[in-house]
Design a protein around this motif. Structure first.
Motif, PDB file in Angstrom:
ATOM      1  N   THR A  42      11.303 -11.570  -5.122  1.00 35.13           N
ATOM      2  CA  THR A  42      10.598 -10.654  -4.227  1.00 35.13           C
ATOM      3  C   THR A  42      10.511 -11.214  -2.810  1.00 35.13           C
ATOM      4  O   THR A  42      10.537 -10.460  -1.837  1.00 35.13           O
ATOM      5  N   ALA A  46      11.845  -8.445  -0.421  1.00 40.23           N
ATOM      6  CA  ALA A  46      11.018  -7.878   0.643  1.00 40.23           C
ATOM      7  C   ALA A  46      11.292  -8.562   1.982  1.00 40.23           C
ATOM      8  O   ALA A  46      11.315  -7.902   3.026  1.00 40.23           O
ATOM      9  N   ALA A  79       4.111  -6.652  -1.441  1.00 45.50           N
ATOM     10  CA  ALA A  79       5.148  -6.608  -2.466  1.00 45.50           C
ATOM     11  C   ALA A  79       5.040  -7.798  -3.412  1.00 45.50           C
ATOM     12  O   ALA A  79       5.217  -7.663  -4.632  1.00 45.50           O
ATOM     13  N   ASN A  80       4.728  -8.985  -2.870  1.00 46.69           N
ATOM     14  CA  ASN A  80       4.606 -10.169  -3.719  1.00 46.69           C
ATOM     15  C   ASN A  80       3.367 -10.105  -4.605  1.00 46.69           C
ATOM     16  O   ASN A  80       3.408 -10.521  -5.770  1.00 46.69           O
ATOM     17  N   HIS A  83       4.226  -7.766  -7.390  1.00 50.20           N
ATOM     18  CA  HIS A  83       5.100  -8.395  -8.385  1.00 50.20           C
ATOM     19  C   HIS A  83       4.282  -9.271  -9.332  1.00 50.20           C
ATOM     20  O   HIS A  83       4.459  -9.222 -10.554  1.00 50.20           O
ATOM     21  N   SER A 162       7.921   0.145 -11.477  1.00 54.52           N
ATOM     22  CA  SER A 162       7.484  -1.174 -11.946  1.00 54.52           C
ATOM     23  C   SER A 162       6.553  -1.056 -13.146  1.00 54.52           C
ATOM     24  O   SER A 162       6.738  -1.736 -14.164  1.00 54.52           O
ATOM     25  N   TRP A 186      14.105  -3.774  -6.389  1.00 60.94           N
ATOM     26  CA  TRP A 186      14.418  -4.992  -5.635  1.00 60.94           C
ATOM     27  C   TRP A 186      15.532  -4.766  -4.604  1.00 60.94           C
ATOM     28  O   TRP A 186      15.836  -5.663  -3.844  1.00 60.94           O
ATOM     29  N   MET A 190      12.183  -2.080  -2.009  1.00 58.31           N
ATOM     30  CA  MET A 190      11.487  -3.254  -1.497  1.00 58.31           C
ATOM     31  C   MET A 190      11.973  -3.628  -0.101  1.00 58.31           C
ATOM     32  O   MET A 190      11.183  -3.728   0.850  1.00 58.31           O
TER      33      MET A 190
END
Length: 341
Positions: A42, A46, A79-80, A83, A162, A186, A190
């Motif tokens: 990620t 991202a 985004a992280n 995840h 997701s 991904w 992203m």
């Protein structure tokens, strides 16, 4: 000792040899349980959107003066967090469905939040809610500051794919669609989402530029499902890898990794990326040959001495094979920006 602990958690998804993970610092245990070792997928997915906007010179502030760089960083961090939340959510769902128990790869290669006794189901759900909420706040911040509903569409699409990976009603993994969802999340969702947050615009070239990393991230998932092909097949989890069989899946993993490197180099040659990305990708592919050979071959009957991730095998090789591509993208985009090429 602390550095050794964090290096082992982040690079090997395990406690250092001879160390009980329960005795590690709280942060190290949290990183282990959230499987932070896979967050580089990620970070690149991202981060490339932000770096790509930087290279193209398209980062722009909003009409009200809010920094485009700040919004891109907010999307990157969101985004992280999403995840990490999704990793925990998948663990919760698979445990509830009776998969993540002793004898199933996820419960054997690294501590499972519930199966290991690290936390209760309620505590895990609380952690998922906190991480998801923080990610949503960052995503909502970028959307409001940009006054652009397209950002919301990117975020919602990523969330649906997701969470639908394991959760009903979609259960994409069981329907053989999990690999496709990873390619989309991904790749364009992203990288494109971060680019949109930083620039306020999106175009087909920016979306196309996300394809190579989407392919490599999907190859890593292929490797993971290869390592679980027997366990998944016997439990009725019909991943795409289970459906096509072990030999074809190994060939598919190799094709995705090779295609990712070829696209990175080709995009450099065509000017979609800085030209310096092309030779970097070539050198990266050469350095990945040993890992690619492991991907192409059947899994051994037993792990080599000291190997920490067993029963996982192909996923580690796929991850290592993709790492030089990660470097080519990041270093190439940074050099391209700094050198003006």
């Amino acid at each position: 000792m602390a550095l050794r602990t964090y290096a082992s958690v982040l690079l090997r998804q395990s406690a250092p040899e001879g160390v009980d993970w329960r005795t590690m610092p709280v942060l190290a245990r949290a990183l282990l349980l959230t499987r932070a070792s896979v967050l580089p997928l990620t970070i690149v997915g991202a981060g490339q959107g932000l770096l790509y906007a930087w290279w193209r010179g398209t980062i722009s502030d909003t009409a009200t003066g809010v920094s485009g760089l700040l919004l891109g960083l907010a999307a990157f961090l969101g985004a992280n967090l999403a995840h990490a939340a999704n990793n925990l959510a998948n663990d919760w769902r698979d445990y509830k469905d009776g998969l993540d128990r002793p004898g199933y790869p996820r419960a054997d290669y690294s501590p499972h939040p519930i199966a290991s006794g690290a936390m209760s189901s309620r505590t895990l759900l609380t952690a998922i809610a906190i991480l998801t909420g923080l990610g949503a706040l960052l995503g909502g911040f970028t959307m409001v500051m940009r006054a652009d509903l397209m950002l919301g569409l990117f975020a919602v699409a990523g969330l649906i794919l997701s969470w639908g990976y394991t959760d009903p009603p979609l259960r994409l993994k069981r329907r053989g669609l999990g690999e496709l969802s990873v390619l989309l999340v991904w790749g364009p969702l992203m990288g494109g989402g971060t680019y949109l947050a930083a620039t306020g615009t999106i175009d087909s070239t920016a979306l196309l530029a996300t394809l190579p990393w989407g392919m490599i991230a999907t190859a890593v998932l292929f490797g993971k499902h290869l390592d679980k092909i027997e366990a998944d097949g016997s439990r009725g989890v019909r991943t795409f890898v289970v459906r096509i069989g072990e030999q074809r899946a190994r060939a598919g993993t190799l094709a995705l990794l090779s295609g990712g490197y070829i696209c990175v180099a080709l995009f450099g040659a065509l000017g979609i990326f800085p030209w310096i990305v092309a030779p970097l990708a070539g050198f990266g592919a050469l350095s990945a040959r040993a890992a690619l050979k492991i991907v192409a071959a059947p899994r051994p009957a037993a792990p080599p001495p000291g190997y920490p991730l067993w029963p996982l095998w192909h996923v580690g090789a796929a991850f290592l094979a993709g790492r030089p591509a990660m470097g080519a993208l990041f270093v190439g985009l940074i050099l391209g920006t700094l050198l003006g090429i």
